[in-house]
Write a protein that holds these residues in place. Structure first.
Motif, PDB file in Angstrom:
ATOM      1  N   LEU A   1      -1.418 -27.607 -20.824  1.00 37.32           N
ATOM      2  CA  LEU A   1      -1.498 -28.919 -21.475  1.00 37.32           C
ATOM      3  C   LEU A   1      -1.219 -30.071 -20.509  1.00 37.32           C
ATOM      4  O   LEU A   1      -2.069 -30.949 -20.330  1.00 37.32           O
ATOM      5  CB  LEU A   1      -0.554 -28.970 -22.683  1.00 37.32           C
ATOM      6  N   PRO A   2      -0.046 -30.134 -19.839  1.00 34.37           N
ATOM      7  CA  PRO A   2       0.182 -31.270 -18.938  1.00 34.37           C
ATOM      8  C   PRO A   2      -0.730 -31.281 -17.717  1.00 34.37           C
ATOM      9  O   PRO A   2      -1.089 -32.355 -17.225  1.00 34.37           O
ATOM     10  CB  PRO A   2       1.652 -31.119 -18.535  1.00 34.37           C
ATOM     11  N   THR A   3      -1.127 -30.092 -17.215  1.00 32.95           N
ATOM     12  CA  THR A   3      -1.950 -30.078 -16.004  1.00 32.95           C
ATOM     13  C   THR A   3      -3.397 -30.468 -16.279  1.00 32.95           C
ATOM     14  O   THR A   3      -4.170 -30.616 -15.338  1.00 32.95           O
ATOM     15  CB  THR A   3      -1.911 -28.697 -15.329  1.00 32.95           C
ATOM     16  N   ARG A   4      -3.758 -30.663 -17.550  1.00 33.46           N
ATOM     17  CA  ARG A   4      -5.112 -31.142 -17.854  1.00 33.46           C
ATOM     18  C   ARG A   4      -5.267 -32.631 -17.589  1.00 33.46           C
ATOM     19  O   ARG A   4      -6.382 -33.118 -17.415  1.00 33.46           O
ATOM     20  CB  ARG A   4      -5.487 -30.827 -19.302  1.00 33.46           C
ATOM     21  N   PHE A   5      -4.158 -33.376 -17.606  1.00 32.44           N
ATOM     22  CA  PHE A   5      -4.308 -34.819 -17.415  1.00 32.44           C
ATOM     23  C   PHE A   5      -3.415 -35.370 -16.307  1.00 32.44           C
ATOM     24  O   PHE A   5      -3.152 -36.559 -16.249  1.00 32.44           O
ATOM     25  CB  PHE A   5      -4.066 -35.579 -18.735  1.00 32.44           C
ATOM     26  N   LEU A   6      -3.002 -34.509 -15.382  1.00 28.46           N
ATOM     27  CA  LEU A   6      -2.252 -34.956 -14.218  1.00 28.46           C
ATOM     28  C   LEU A   6      -2.856 -34.341 -12.969  1.00 28.46           C
ATOM     29  O   LEU A   6      -3.311 -33.206 -12.980  1.00 28.46           O
ATOM     30  CB  LEU A   6      -0.783 -34.523 -14.329  1.00 28.46           C
ATOM     31  N   SER A   7      -2.849 -35.090 -11.884  1.00 26.59           N
ATOM     32  CA  SER A   7      -3.358 -34.573 -10.619  1.00 26.59           C
ATOM     33  C   SER A   7      -2.561 -35.187  -9.472  1.00 26.59           C
ATOM     34  O   SER A   7      -1.849 -36.171  -9.641  1.00 26.59           O
ATOM     35  CB  SER A   7      -4.856 -34.915 -10.456  1.00 26.59           C
ATOM     36  N   GLY A   8      -2.694 -34.580  -8.289  1.00 28.17           N
ATOM     37  CA  GLY A   8      -2.071 -35.114  -7.088  1.00 28.17           C
ATOM     38  C   GLY A   8      -0.561 -35.229  -7.208  1.00 28.17           C
ATOM     39  O   GLY A   8       0.123 -34.387  -7.772  1.00 28.17           O
ATOM     40  N   ALA A   9      -0.002 -36.327  -6.670  1.00 27.52           N
ATOM     41  CA  ALA A   9       1.440 -36.539  -6.708  1.00 27.52           C
ATOM     42  C   ALA A   9       1.936 -36.692  -8.138  1.00 27.52           C
ATOM     43  O   ALA A   9       3.063 -36.303  -8.464  1.00 27.52           O
ATOM     44  CB  ALA A   9       1.809 -37.783  -5.896  1.00 27.52           C
ATOM     45  N   ALA A  10       1.100 -37.258  -9.031  1.00 27.10           N
ATOM     46  CA  ALA A  10       1.487 -37.384 -10.432  1.00 27.10           C
ATOM     47  C   ALA A  10       1.677 -36.008 -11.057  1.00 27.10           C
ATOM     48  O   ALA A  10       2.587 -35.800 -11.872  1.00 27.10           O
ATOM     49  CB  ALA A  10       0.432 -38.173 -11.208  1.00 27.10           C
ATOM     50  N   ALA A  11       0.824 -35.051 -10.701  1.00 29.01           N
ATOM     51  CA  ALA A  11       0.986 -33.687 -11.211  1.00 29.01           C
ATOM     52  C   ALA A  11       2.275 -33.078 -10.677  1.00 29.01           C
ATOM     53  O   ALA A  11       3.022 -32.417 -11.414  1.00 29.01           O
ATOM     54  CB  ALA A  11      -0.215 -32.829 -10.821  1.00 29.01           C
ATOM     55  N   ALA A  12       2.545 -33.278  -9.390  1.00 29.47           N
ATOM     56  CA  ALA A  12       3.774 -32.728  -8.804  1.00 29.47           C
ATOM     57  C   ALA A  12       4.998 -33.281  -9.517  1.00 29.47           C
ATOM     58  O   ALA A  12       5.913 -32.532  -9.877  1.00 29.47           O
ATOM     59  CB  ALA A  12       3.825 -33.069  -7.312  1.00 29.47           C
TER      60      ALA A  12
END
Length: 460
Positions: free
Chosen positions: A377-388
């Motif tokens: 769920l969270p990794t569908r709308f976060l990427s890069g440093a925001a995902a980290a």
């Protein structure tokens, strides 16, 4: 802008289905078994105190149930303090080096915990173990997003998380054997101390292997041929770019985003049940001896502890596979949480160890089934440093349950003389998590003007 318009994205890089299948098979075979081994040792070193407590540690160190709960949970104080910066460091410096540093550090501390002379030093060692381990789990979740496309991610996450129930299925009997070996073979060292010493060593060895074995990104994968490497690199770059264009979550906004915090509380409720069972199940089973007039050896307690997690491992694989096949995520997370939350109090009213363990096993199946369906769920709308940062923040808040659950469970046991109140709290936490994720499914994303559809609806 309509939801349909938001769903229009550039197509991913074209690939021969056979090429795609071959690449993902190679990636899975290369990474997943090693990551499972890492998490197996990680979770064993984190929770083996649950087996040490009723088998000599509490008596030797003078621990009450509340003190034992504090010792179990204080690990997460150090863990939570450094979770976000550790994951940002992994994103910046690469998984291979940073994970190796984490793994070797926690292995050394885990073994050193065998020599604590009293409760105070046990608290210090458990806190230090949390500091050493900070960033490992969210780092692996982030690492999987570098290698597995979104539609493959729940399956990959489920396979990685298999280490969690396996650490109890295999780890409980192994811990029991080490306890007995320590009592029988090592002069002057208690069995629980020998167990802690020996179970920290594999982490140090795996950390050394990690430095040479892991590959940071697909572009660096020498074990893929040129065509395979180019396709996977392009595919993952396309997904990261599409996610960034669609949601526009910079790092600071990620840390303040209401949906991230709501998902963190969902994860808190999910892992509350996990940690309550992991730390106190051996104690609960040992308590059957007084409640039901039965008698178990240390090895029998270890084997009985393993049963719920064996069924949990099966549910983790098959439920995640069903979610991937249907494309639905929200109910695959909420339904097991609701069922588990309703069933766990029923274990209090069973008339035999067998029926009580059936109820506990159902709850374990529900928790293990829910976990791999959370992280997509969270990794569908976060990427890069925001995902980290986002994944680390969710894991940090969620794993605060690792402090709260054992402490509250121990405190309520001391206060009431039974585990009943603690099991009611556990059920309430799981039900609350289910209700929050269902509420998020239909809530408007008012905190982001560029997103009209709900984030969780997009995960279906």
């Amino acid at each position: 802008m309509s939801t349909a318009e938001l769903d229009i994205q550039a197509p991913p890089p074209a690939a021969d289905p056979e090429l795609e299948k071959r690449v993902m098979r190679k990636v899975s075979r290369r990474l997943i078994p090693f990551l499972i081994a890492l998490y197996f040792v990680n979770y064993l070193d984190r929770t083996n105190i649950g087996f040490a407590g009723p088998n000599g540690m509490s008596k030797e160190l003078g621990l009450t149930a509340t003190m034992f709960g504090l010792a179990s949970g204080i690990f997460f104080a150090g863990y939570l303090l450094l979770e976000v910066p550790s994951n940002l460091a992994l994103h910046k410096y690469g998984a291979r080096r940073w994970l190796a540093r984490i793994i070797i550090s926690w292995g050394l501390v885990a073994s050193a915990m065998a020599f604590v002379p009293n409760a105070t030093w046990l608290y210090v060692a458990r806190f230090a173990l949390g500091v050493a381990e900070a960033g490992f789990f969210p780092g692996i979740i982030l690492y999987l997003t570098y290698w597995f496309p979104k539609r493959e991610r729940a399956r990959a996450t489920a396979l990685f998380l298999l280490a969690l129930p396996l650490s109890s299925v295999i780890g409980a009997p192994v811990s029991a054997a080490l306890l007995q070996a320590g009592d029988d073979l090592v002069g002057g060292m208690s069995g629980w101390r020998f167990m802690l010493l020996m179970e920290g060593i594999p982490a140090v060895l795996l950390g050394i292997v990690c430095w040479f074995y892991l590959t940071d990104r697909p572009a660096d994968a020498k074990w893929l041929d040129d065509t395979e490497r180019a396709w996977l690199t392009d595919r993952m770059a396309h997904e990261e770019e599409s996610t960034g264009q669609r949601y526009h979550y910079p790092l600071r906004r990620t840390l303040l985003n209401g949906r991230i915090w709501a998902l963190a509380f969902v994860y808190f409720g999910t892992t509350y049940g996990l940690y309550a069972l992991s730390f106190f199940l051996p104690t609960i089973i040992a308590g059957f001896q007084e409640t039901f007039g039965v008698e178990y050896s240390v090895m029998e307690i270890g084997l009985i502890t393993a049963i719920p997690f064996a069924f949990g491992a099966l549910s983790m694989v098959f439920w995640a596979r069903h979610a991937d096949r249907t494309g639905e995520r929200v109910w695959h997370l909420a339904a097991p949480l609701l069922l588990g939350g309703l069933v766990i109090p029923s274990a209090l009213y069973m008339s035999s160890p067998f029926t009580a363990m059936v109820a506990v096993t159902i709850v374990c199946v529900c928790i293990c089934g829910a976990l791999p369906n959370f992280w997509p769920l969270p990794t569908r709308f976060l990427s890069g440093a925001a995902a980290a940062a986002g994944v680390a923040l969710i894991n940090s808040v969620g794993n605060a349950s690792g402090f709260v659950a054992p402490y509250v469970t121990g405190y309520l046991a001391d206060l009431t003389g039974t585990q009943n109140a603690a099991m009611w709290v556990l059920g309430a936490m799981m039900i609350a998590a289910a209700l929050i994720v269902l509420a998020l499914k239909g809530a408007p994303a008012a905190d982001d003007e560029t997103v009209v559809e709900t984030d969780l609806e997009g995960a279906r």
